[in-house]
Scaffold this motif. Structure first.
Motif, short mmCIF file in Angstrom:
data_model
loop_
_atom_site.label_atom_id
_atom_site.label_comp_id
_atom_site.label_asym_id
_atom_site.label_seq_id
_atom_site.Cartn_x
_atom_site.Cartn_y
_atom_site.Cartn_z
N LEU A 486 -13.66 23.10 -21.32
CA LEU A 486 -12.39 22.37 -21.32
C LEU A 486 -12.09 21.79 -22.70
O LEU A 486 -10.94 21.82 -23.17
CB LEU A 486 -12.43 21.26 -20.27
N GLN A 487 -13.10 21.28 -23.37
CA GLN A 487 -12.90 20.73 -24.72
C GLN A 487 -12.44 21.81 -25.68
O GLN A 487 -11.56 21.59 -26.53
CB GLN A 487 -14.21 20.11 -25.23
N THR A 488 -13.04 23.00 -25.55
CA THR A 488 -12.68 24.11 -26.44
C THR A 488 -11.24 24.56 -26.19
O THR A 488 -10.48 24.81 -27.13
CB THR A 488 -13.64 25.29 -26.24
N LEU A 489 -10.86 24.66 -24.92
CA LEU A 489 -9.49 25.06 -24.59
C LEU A 489 -8.50 24.01 -25.09
O LEU A 489 -7.41 24.35 -25.58
CB LEU A 489 -9.35 25.26 -23.09
N ASP A 490 -8.87 22.73 -24.99
CA ASP A 490 -8.02 21.66 -25.50
C ASP A 490 -7.90 21.77 -27.02
O ASP A 490 -6.82 21.54 -27.59
CB ASP A 490 -8.60 20.30 -25.11
N CYS A 511 -6.72 27.76 -15.10
CA CYS A 511 -6.52 28.05 -13.67
C CYS A 511 -7.69 28.82 -13.08
O CYS A 511 -8.03 28.64 -11.90
CB CYS A 511 -5.20 28.79 -13.47
N ARG A 512 -8.32 29.68 -13.88
CA ARG A 512 -9.52 30.36 -13.38
C ARG A 512 -10.64 29.35 -13.11
O ARG A 512 -11.39 29.48 -12.14
CB ARG A 512 -9.97 31.42 -14.40
N LEU A 513 -10.76 28.36 -14.00
CA LEU A 513 -11.75 27.30 -13.78
C LEU A 513 -11.44 26.52 -12.50
O LEU A 513 -12.34 26.23 -11.70
CB LEU A 513 -11.75 26.35 -14.98
#
Length: 602
Positions: A486-490, A511-513
């Motif tokens: 999540l940090q990386t996607l952010d 959404c996959r997560l």
């Protein structure tokens, strides 16, 4: 271009630049269509300078190839101009350049404008083509006529079917009867002579020979296209066409080999479509065609010294696997041959990658490294289709053998193209393996996390896609890594000027997560960030994953949904007001409507 008199050299350079501009830039060039087409139509409707008219027509074709149906509004004006030049040459005269260019442009329009636009002209175009073909001796004229007929098959196959007997035998005869008078070394194209030509090194003889070889190439291309488009109707010609095309795989002219490779695959697909249309499950003939096609294509990949020929054979294999799936591998031996050929390229052991005689590596200013990378990419693109055809559970253990070849190209020292390809290839393979690739996902998630911070947006886009897939299919095994995911996607979302394609893929990965492990996520916070970037605006292939995940949360009455009820309603309203803009399929639209109704009544 419009100076009087026009500077021929400058004009040629200008039009060449325009063609390259449109061929390489795809629909991003839509904003330039109107001013350019207005200029081109002014030239075509007012100029009398032959080379200017020829170049303008060629450029119209280049624009049509890129912008396709967007050119519909100019179609009637273009056709009016083209009709001026559709004059049959007198007996013993060569066809004019404008006739050839007009027919070629007409063929491009047949492939690219909407079928509704072209269909009223289809019968007249076929009649004209058959009339010219009946007396055509010139190889260039026959080539463009074959191309025109094939293009009509793409837009108006039902019209073309009744005329097949008038031209398909001519295409097959062209493949059958053009032969070399003497053997020549592979790749030496300019030195070929036709039967009856004096072997005196005369330039005109070489040009004539090359024109006939190009005719054979175009006949193979047209045969394959027509076979696929008309399906069952091609069946009477299928066996003879296949028998003749398979022979020319050994032809010394590079472009003929490439065309024959693709044609063989298309003939197999035509046979398959005919079986589908008739409901037959008798695959005996199809199995013969597929077995022979795989055998000859693998031999080409492993033995040719020409990179571009090997590349065409790999693309043909990929097309065959994609269309026929399991039927493309009727026997275990066929899988082994394909896998071995792909692996030999990925490991840089194919003959064309170790040959010092490959003229491809010096063509067009492109270096050997670029051609090598291109071939490796084509081999990598076979892997996802091969996984589907083989079956995920049976293919998954073999991935370990080619994984090092792909991972080696993810290093920072590799070029952007290499990193983008390898990350994208790994993601595509995981998407086909699904849960069967869960063990690989546990390792690859770290590879994707690192690539998400790449300086190139295309590499990041592929990495985000792979990260979402790996998180989904590894599931609980990588749950401790969800916070860093999540940090990386952010982090990716926070990159200034981030391309919208990447943003859409981040939304899909999130959404996959959620779909996999909603209970293990700070869902209220995750939704807060996600919803700020919806609706999907560019990568509409992610629509289903993103919106179905939200619909499932709403259907389950998840507590986090309550905090974002109003935001969700606004997003759904946008989608339902403009379903075409957001490319919503009917079924997905129905689910969104139901979810919105549930939210409103909550």
């Amino acid at each position: 271009v419009q100076q009087q008199p026009p500077d021929k050299r400058r004009t040629l350079r200008t039009f060449y630049a325009l063609e390259m501009f449109f061929e390489r830039s795809e629909e991003s060039m839509l904003q330039y269509m109107e001013p350019l087409m207005n200029e081109l139509m002014f030239i075509l409707e007012n100029s009398t300078v032959l080379h200017l008219l020829e170049l303008a027509l060629q450029t119209v074709g280049a624009v049509a190839n890129t912008l396709e149906k967007h050119l519909d509004s100019y179609f009637s004006r273009i056709i009016t101009v083209i009709k001026r030049y559709l004059v049959a040459p007198a007996e013993d005269e060569k066809p004019s350049v404008l006739l050839l260019t007009a027919l070629d442009t007409l063929g491009i329009l047949g492939r690219t404008v909407s079928a509704e636009m072209f269909q009223p002209l289809a019968t007249d175009c076929i009649s004209l083509a058959l009339q010219l073909l009946e007396k055509a001796e010139d190889p260039d004229l026959r080539s463009v006529l074959f191309g025109l007929l094939a293009s009509i098959g793409k837009s108006c196959s039902s019209v073309l079917i009744e005329y097949l007997g008038s031209f398909v035998p001519k295409m097959i005869d062209t493949v059958k009867h053009i032969e070399l008078s003497q053997p020549a070394a592979e790749g030496v194209e300019g030195a070929f002579q036709m039967d009856g030509e004096d072997d005196d090194g005369d330039l005109e003889g070489c040009l004539v020979a090359n024109a006939y070889f190009e005719l054979m190439e175009d006949a193979c291309n047209a045969l394959g296209q027509v076979a696929v488009e008309v399906g069952v109707a091609f069946h009477p010609y299928l066996d003879e066409a296949f028998s003749e095309v398979v022979k020319v795989i050994e032809f010394p002219f590079k472009n003929v080999k490439k065309a024959a490779s693709q044609c063989l695959t298309q003939l197999c697909i035509s046979c398959y479509k005919a079986l589908q249309a008739t409901g037959s499950t008798d695959y005996a003939q199809l199995n013969i065609y597929v077995g022979m096609t795989i055998t000859v294509l693998v031999e080409v990949i492993e033995n040719t010294t020409q990179i571009l020929v090997a590349d065409a054979a790999l693309q043909a294999l990929q097309h065959l696997l994609e269309e026929l799936e399991a039927l493309a591998l009727p026997e275990e031996a066929h899988f082994e041959k394909v896998y071995s050929a792909v692996r030999s390229v990925l490991e840089l052991k194919a003959a064309c990658l170790s040959s010092e005689d490959d003229e491809d590596s010096t063509l067009g200013g492109v270096g050997a490294a670029e051609y090598e990378s291109m071939l490796v990419e084509s081999a990598g693109e076979v892997l996802p289709s091969l996984a589907v055809a083989r079956g995920a559970l049976r293919f998954a253990p073999l991935l370990n053998e080619v994984l090092p070849c792909l991972l080696a190209r993810t290093n920072e020292s590799c070029t952007v193209a290499e990193r983008s390809f390898s990350i994208g290839c790994l993601a595509d393979v995981i998407s086909k393996l699904e849960s069967a690739g869960s063990l690989y996902c546990q390792h690859l998630i770290d590879v994707f996390l690192k690539a998400c911070r790449d300086e190139d947006s295309e590499v990041r886009n592929n990495a985000v896609y792979g990260l979402g897939l790996s998180s989904q299919w590894a599931g609980a095994a990588v749950a401790p890594k969800f916070p860093i995911v999540l940090q990386t996607l952010d982090f990716v979302l926070g990159i200034p000027g981030q391309e919208r394609q990447v943003v859409d893929n981040v939304c899909s990965a999130v959404c996959r997560l959620i779909h996999t492990a909603a209970a293990q996520l700070p869902l209220t916070q995750v939704l807060n960030t996600l919803l700020q970037h919806l609706p999907i605006q560019k990568d509409f292939l992610e629509n289903g994953n993103v919106y179905m995940t939200l619909c499932e949360l709403i259907g389950a009455g998840h507590e986090a949904v309550v905090h974002h009820r109003q935001t969700l309603l606004v997003i759904f309203a946008k989608l339902l007001e403009n379903p075409e803009q957001y490319q919503l399929e009917d079924e997905l639209k129905r689910h969104i409507t139901e979810a919105a109704t549930r939210l409103q009544s909550a």
